[in-house]
Design a protein around this motif. Structure first.
Motif, short mmCIF file in Angstrom:
data_model
loop_
_atom_site.label_atom_id
_atom_site.label_comp_id
_atom_site.label_asym_id
_atom_site.label_seq_id
_atom_site.Cartn_x
_atom_site.Cartn_y
_atom_site.Cartn_z
N GLN A 57 0.85 -1.19 0.00
CA GLN A 57 0.00 0.00 0.00
C GLN A 57 0.88 1.24 0.00
O GLN A 57 2.08 1.17 0.27
CB GLN A 57 -0.93 0.01 1.20
CG GLN A 57 -0.19 0.01 2.54
CD GLN A 57 -1.14 -0.20 3.70
OE1 GLN A 57 -2.18 -0.81 3.56
NE2 GLN A 57 -0.78 0.31 4.85
N GLU A 58 0.26 2.36 -0.29
CA GLU A 58 0.97 3.62 -0.33
C GLU A 58 1.51 3.99 1.05
O GLU A 58 0.85 3.77 2.05
CB GLU A 58 0.00 4.71 -0.83
CG GLU A 58 0.67 6.02 -1.11
CD GLU A 58 -0.33 7.01 -1.71
OE1 GLU A 58 -0.10 7.45 -2.83
OE2 GLU A 58 -1.33 7.31 -1.03
N ASP A 98 6.66 6.13 -6.97
CA ASP A 98 5.20 6.17 -6.85
C ASP A 98 4.59 4.86 -7.35
O ASP A 98 5.32 3.90 -7.66
CB ASP A 98 4.62 7.39 -7.59
CG ASP A 98 4.78 7.34 -9.11
OD1 ASP A 98 5.11 6.27 -9.68
OD2 ASP A 98 4.58 8.40 -9.74
N LYS A 99 3.28 4.82 -7.45
CA LYS A 99 2.57 3.59 -7.83
C LYS A 99 2.97 3.10 -9.22
O LYS A 99 2.97 1.90 -9.50
CB LYS A 99 1.05 3.82 -7.76
CG LYS A 99 0.26 2.54 -7.89
CD LYS A 99 -1.21 2.76 -7.60
CE LYS A 99 -1.92 1.42 -7.54
NZ LYS A 99 -3.28 1.56 -7.06
N ARG A 150 4.21 10.91 -0.95
CA ARG A 150 3.78 9.52 -0.80
C ARG A 150 4.53 8.63 -1.80
O ARG A 150 4.89 9.08 -2.88
CB ARG A 150 2.28 9.41 -1.03
CG ARG A 150 1.46 10.15 0.01
CD ARG A 150 -0.03 10.07 -0.32
NE ARG A 150 -0.80 10.76 0.69
CZ ARG A 150 -1.25 10.19 1.81
NH1 ARG A 150 -1.02 8.92 2.04
NH2 ARG A 150 -1.94 10.88 2.68
N TYR A 151 4.74 7.37 -1.40
CA TYR A 151 5.45 6.43 -2.27
C TYR A 151 4.93 5.01 -2.06
O TYR A 151 4.27 4.72 -1.08
CB TYR A 151 6.96 6.51 -2.03
CG TYR A 151 7.39 6.14 -0.62
CD1 TYR A 151 7.79 4.84 -0.32
CD2 TYR A 151 7.39 7.07 0.40
CE1 TYR A 151 8.19 4.50 0.96
CE2 TYR A 151 7.78 6.74 1.68
CZ TYR A 151 8.20 5.46 1.96
OH TYR A 151 8.58 5.12 3.24
N TRP A 152 5.25 4.14 -3.02
CA TRP A 152 4.83 2.74 -2.99
C TRP A 152 6.00 1.77 -2.86
O TRP A 152 5.83 0.64 -2.42
CB TRP A 152 4.04 2.38 -4.24
CG TRP A 152 2.63 2.85 -4.18
CD1 TRP A 152 2.17 4.12 -4.41
CD2 TRP A 152 1.47 2.08 -3.84
NE1 TRP A 152 0.81 4.18 -4.25
CE2 TRP A 152 0.35 2.93 -3.91
CE3 TRP A 152 1.28 0.74 -3.51
CZ2 TRP A 152 -0.94 2.50 -3.65
CZ3 TRP A 152 -0.01 0.32 -3.26
CH2 TRP A 152 -1.10 1.19 -3.33
#
Length: 172
Positions: free
Chosen positions: A77-78, A100-101, A130-132
């Motif tokens: 998840q993020e 990222d995603k 935010r990152y994945w």
């Protein structure tokens, strides 16, 4: 029970728990895969850190890392931008890329080893975005290969970076 002993034990318990918190995680086994990054023509062989135990151990206590090797931390998840990485018990300098995603780089850092035995004295490298997932390679790799924000990490099961880019373009 002697009350002095009882209170001494109660007083010492938080320190014992805190000391136990900072133990270096056990060595882990990691699967590997090949990936391509940005415009690199040579793939990277990366170890996959997918479990919580693998995330905790990472590249701690490694004395070296091959020129085209690294570790790819993947999350289900993020992750929030304030959640970063540190160099506690990591012996080699590293470049880190937060992805990222879509596996595009949102932030990079060059991280230096933290020589302190107290993890509270080790800097945290937080991306602020935010990152994945996260990629770690030897320090200087990004500068040497002109890897920048916006570059993409592509899976390369056949070890060919050109076909990895084509497959990624076809997935869109």
């Amino acid at each position: 029970m002697n009350y002095r002993v009882f209170f001494a034990l109660i007083f010492m318990l938080p320190f014992c728990v805190q000391a136990q918190q900072w133990q270096v995680p056990e060595p882990q086994e990691f699967d590997t895969t090949q990936v391509c990054l940005g415009d690199l023509s040579q793939p990277l062989t990366v170890e996959l850190a997918d479990t919580q135990e693998q995330h905790a151990r990472g590249l701690m206590q490694r004395e070296s890392l091959g020129k085209y090797n690294g570790m790819w931390f993947r999350y289900g998840q993020e992750r929030p931008g304030y959640s970063g990485f540190w160099m506690y018990q990591t012996l080699i300098p590293l470049d880190i890329a937060y992805l990222d995603k879509n596996r595009r780089i949102v932030k990079t850092f060059t991280m230096r080893p933290c020589g302190s035995n107290d993890p509270n004295n080790c800097r945290s490298y937080s991306p602020g975005k935010r990152y994945w997932s996260v990629l770690e390679v030897n320090a200087g790799f990004f500068a040497e290969h002109d890897i920048r924000t916006g570059d993409q990490l592509n899976k390369s099961p056949d070890g060919n970076c050109e076909s990895a880019k084509e497959n990624n373009n076809n997935e869109k």
